[in-house]
Each structure stands twice: as C-alpha cells, then as structure tokens.
Motif scaffolding. Structure first.
Motif, PDB file in Angstrom:
ATOM      1  N   LEU A   3      -3.696  -6.096  -2.156  1.00 21.10           N
ATOM      2  CA  LEU A   3      -2.646  -6.563  -4.008  1.00 21.10           C
ATOM      3  C   LEU A   3      -1.733  -7.454  -2.776  1.00 21.10           C
ATOM      4  N   LEU A   4      -1.321  -5.803  -2.330  1.00 19.53           N
ATOM      5  CA  LEU A   4       0.116  -5.723  -1.537  1.00 19.53           C
ATOM      6  C   LEU A   4       0.210  -7.882  -0.957  1.00 19.53           C
ATOM      7  N   GLU A   5      -0.725  -8.166   0.017  1.00 18.09           N
ATOM      8  CA  GLU A   5      -0.199  -9.249   0.642  1.00 18.09           C
ATOM      9  C   GLU A   5      -0.295 -10.595  -0.924  1.00 18.09           C
ATOM     10  N   HIS A   6      -0.151 -10.540  -2.002  1.00 16.88           N
ATOM     11  CA  HIS A   6      -0.283 -11.131  -2.462  1.00 16.88           C
ATOM     12  C   HIS A   6       0.802 -10.976  -3.575  1.00 16.88           C
ATOM     13  N   VAL A   7       1.532 -10.103  -3.988  1.00 16.48           N
ATOM     14  CA  VAL A   7       2.747  -9.822  -4.700  1.00 16.48           C
ATOM     15  C   VAL A   7       4.082 -10.353  -3.885  1.00 16.48           C
ATOM     16  N   PRO A   8       4.911 -10.822  -4.561  1.00 16.50           N
ATOM     17  CA  PRO A   8       6.648 -11.044  -4.383  1.00 16.50           C
ATOM     18  C   PRO A   8       7.108 -10.639  -4.181  1.00 16.50           C
ATOM     19  N   ASP A   9       7.277  -9.282  -3.839  1.00 23.43           N
ATOM     20  CA  ASP A   9       7.993  -8.312  -3.389  1.00 23.43           C
ATOM     21  C   ASP A   9       7.830  -6.828  -2.754  1.00 23.43           C
ATOM     22  N   THR A  10       7.023  -6.430  -1.944  1.00 24.44           N
ATOM     23  CA  THR A  10       6.455  -5.638  -1.325  1.00 24.44           C
ATOM     24  C   THR A  10       6.917  -4.455  -1.682  1.00 24.44           C
ATOM     25  N   ALA A  11       8.319  -4.634  -1.625  1.00 25.29           N
ATOM     26  CA  ALA A  11       9.067  -3.108  -1.388  1.00 25.29           C
ATOM     27  C   ALA A  11       9.220  -2.922  -2.858  1.00 25.29           C
ATOM     28  N   SER A  12       8.698  -3.710  -3.533  1.00 26.64           N
ATOM     29  CA  SER A  12       9.738  -2.959  -5.322  1.00 26.64           C
ATOM     30  C   SER A  12       8.130  -2.247  -5.425  1.00 26.64           C
ATOM     31  N   THR A  13       6.415  -3.052  -5.295  1.00 29.78           N
ATOM     32  CA  THR A  13       5.311  -2.452  -5.521  1.00 29.78           C
ATOM     33  C   THR A  13       5.168  -1.098  -4.985  1.00 29.78           C
ATOM     34  N   VAL A  14       5.405  -1.169  -3.708  1.00 32.28           N
ATOM     35  CA  VAL A  14       4.987   0.190  -3.508  1.00 32.28           C
ATOM     36  C   VAL A  14       6.534   1.328  -4.051  1.00 32.28           C
ATOM     37  N   SER A  15       7.449   0.650  -4.096  1.00 29.19           N
ATOM     38  CA  SER A  15       8.093   1.566  -5.008  1.00 29.19           C
ATOM     39  C   SER A  15       8.264   2.349  -6.551  1.00 29.19           C
ATOM     40  N   ALA A  16       7.572   0.599  -7.461  1.00 21.34           N
ATOM     41  CA  ALA A  16       7.101   1.736  -9.022  1.00 21.34           C
ATOM     42  C   ALA A  16       5.834   2.324  -8.580  1.00 21.34           C
ATOM     43  N   CYS A  17       5.056   2.210  -7.384  1.00 23.48           N
ATOM     44  CA  CYS A  17       3.436   3.169  -7.364  1.00 23.48           C
ATOM     45  C   CYS A  17       4.070   4.196  -6.438  1.00 23.48           C
ATOM     46  N   ALA A  18       4.891   5.133  -6.200  1.00 29.18           N
ATOM     47  CA  ALA A  18       5.859   6.133  -5.904  1.00 29.18           C
ATOM     48  C   ALA A  18       6.619   6.688  -6.992  1.00 29.18           C
ATOM     49  N   ASP A  19       7.225   5.996  -7.464  1.00 30.77           N
ATOM     50  CA  ASP A  19       7.476   6.087  -8.810  1.00 30.77           C
ATOM     51  C   ASP A  19       6.480   6.866 -10.102  1.00 30.77           C
ATOM     52  N   LEU A  20       5.877   6.132 -10.717  1.00 28.45           N
ATOM     53  CA  LEU A  20       4.475   6.969 -11.006  1.00 28.45           C
ATOM     54  C   LEU A  20       2.987   8.068 -10.366  1.00 28.45           C
ATOM     55  N   ALA A  21       3.906   8.267  -9.127  1.00 29.49           N
ATOM     56  CA  ALA A  21       3.066   9.328  -9.427  1.00 29.49           C
ATOM     57  C   ALA A  21       3.949  10.340  -9.053  1.00 29.49           C
ATOM     58  N   LYS A  22       3.060  11.777  -9.386  1.00 24.81           N
ATOM     59  CA  LYS A  22       4.680  13.013  -9.692  1.00 24.81           C
ATOM     60  C   LYS A  22       3.818  13.709  -8.225  1.00 24.81           C
ATOM     61  N   PRO A  23       5.546  14.411  -8.077  1.00 23.53           N
ATOM     62  CA  PRO A  23       5.256  14.886  -6.603  1.00 23.53           C
ATOM     63  C   PRO A  23       3.989  14.983  -6.371  1.00 23.53           C
ATOM     64  N   GLY A  24       3.438  15.284  -4.628  1.00 24.90           N
ATOM     65  CA  GLY A  24       2.363  15.628  -4.542  1.00 24.90           C
ATOM     66  C   GLY A  24       1.620  14.878  -4.757  1.00 24.90           C
ATOM     67  N   GLY A  25       1.483  13.643  -5.801  1.00 21.56           N
ATOM     68  CA  GLY A  25       0.424  12.678  -6.073  1.00 21.56           C
ATOM     69  C   GLY A  25       0.407  12.340  -4.509  1.00 21.56           C
ATOM     70  N   HIS A  26      -0.952  11.565  -4.697  1.00 20.26           N
ATOM     71  CA  HIS A  26      -1.367  10.713  -3.270  1.00 20.26           C
ATOM     72  C   HIS A  26      -1.397   9.036  -4.586  1.00 20.26           C
ATOM     73  N   VAL A  27      -1.328   8.536  -3.356  1.00 20.36           N
ATOM     74  CA  VAL A  27      -1.443   6.824  -3.527  1.00 20.36           C
ATOM     75  C   VAL A  27      -1.605   6.182  -2.366  1.00 20.36           C
ATOM     76  N   PHE A  28      -2.618   5.522  -2.607  1.00 19.03           N
ATOM     77  CA  PHE A  28      -3.150   4.190  -1.729  1.00 19.03           C
ATOM     78  C   PHE A  28      -2.957   3.301  -1.449  1.00 19.03           C
ATOM     79  N   PHE A  29      -2.414   2.171  -0.846  1.00 21.63           N
ATOM     80  CA  PHE A  29      -2.468   0.948  -0.779  1.00 21.63           C
ATOM     81  C   PHE A  29      -3.507   0.084   0.101  1.00 21.63           C
ATOM     82  N   SER A  30      -4.518  -0.797   0.108  1.00 19.07           N
ATOM     83  CA  SER A  30      -5.328  -1.446   1.141  1.00 19.07           C
ATOM     84  C   SER A  30      -4.750  -2.552   1.150  1.00 19.07           C
TER      85      SER A  30
END
Length: 112
Positions: A3-30
């Motif tokens: 997904l990341l190579e298709h979004v206009p702002d990678t940093a904001s997408t990563v940040s949004a995913c991090a914000d949605l995860a609880k502390p200790g939560g797992h996030v995967f990017f491909s």
C-alpha cells in the motif's frame, strides 16, 4: 499489502497506523524496496513481461527502502521488530517469506 508506495504521504499513513495501535500493538507494513533489482522485477518483469499487473501500476520513485520506512516508523512511535523479504516464483506461482528483501518486504513493528 503493498500500500505504502501508492499513498501520497507515506509518513502520515505510517503515523495514522501507529495512532490506531494500542501500546504493545503490532503493526505490519508491506511495500517494495527501491533499487535496480526491484525495478527490474516489480516494474519490468511483473508489469511488462509477465503482465501480472497493469502497466503503470508502480512508480519506481515511490518505492521505499527498508531504512527509510524504519525511520518513518520510529518517528511515529513504532519500534521495528523484524524485516522479512517476500519472494515470488512465477513458474510455480508461489510466494515465500525469507531473508531476501531486495524486492518485496514486510516490516513488523510494535507500538511503544
């Protein structure tokens, strides 16, 4: 996936995913690594030779090196846990996980 190579702002997408995860939560990017091999395999091979994807699906300039994604993840409060490669064999039509991150890779992060 990829997904990341298709979004206009990678940093904001990563940040949004991090914000949605609880502390200790797992996030995967491909995504796709940015180097000559990935251009040959993901663009020339997949789009033009094998026609697995429509032409123009990928823009080489939007590919992201693992080191670049790691920086964005850490800036968003994610700890990088593992980076693993994902390879595709067009003859057997089998994807496999392994150490080769030259083309496709998955980054596993944990929210701090």
């Amino acid at each position: 996936m990829e997904l990341l190579e298709h979004v206009p702002d990678t940093a904001s997408t990563v940040s949004a995913c991090a914000d949605l995860a609880k502390p200790g939560g797992h996030v995967f990017f491909s995504t796709i690594n940015r180097n000559l091999k990935s251009y040959l395999f993901a663009v020339i091979g997949a789009e033009y030779l094998l026609r697995l994807l429509p032409r123009g699906t990928h823009s080489y300039a939007r590919f992201i090196k693992p080191s670049e994604l790691g920086v964005r993840c850490r800036q968003a409060g994610l700890d990088v846990s593992q980076v693993i490669g994902m390879t595709y064999n067009p003859l057997t039509r089998v994807y496999a996980l392994g150490p080769d991150t030259d083309v496709n890779y998955i980054m596993h992060c944990v929210r701090a």
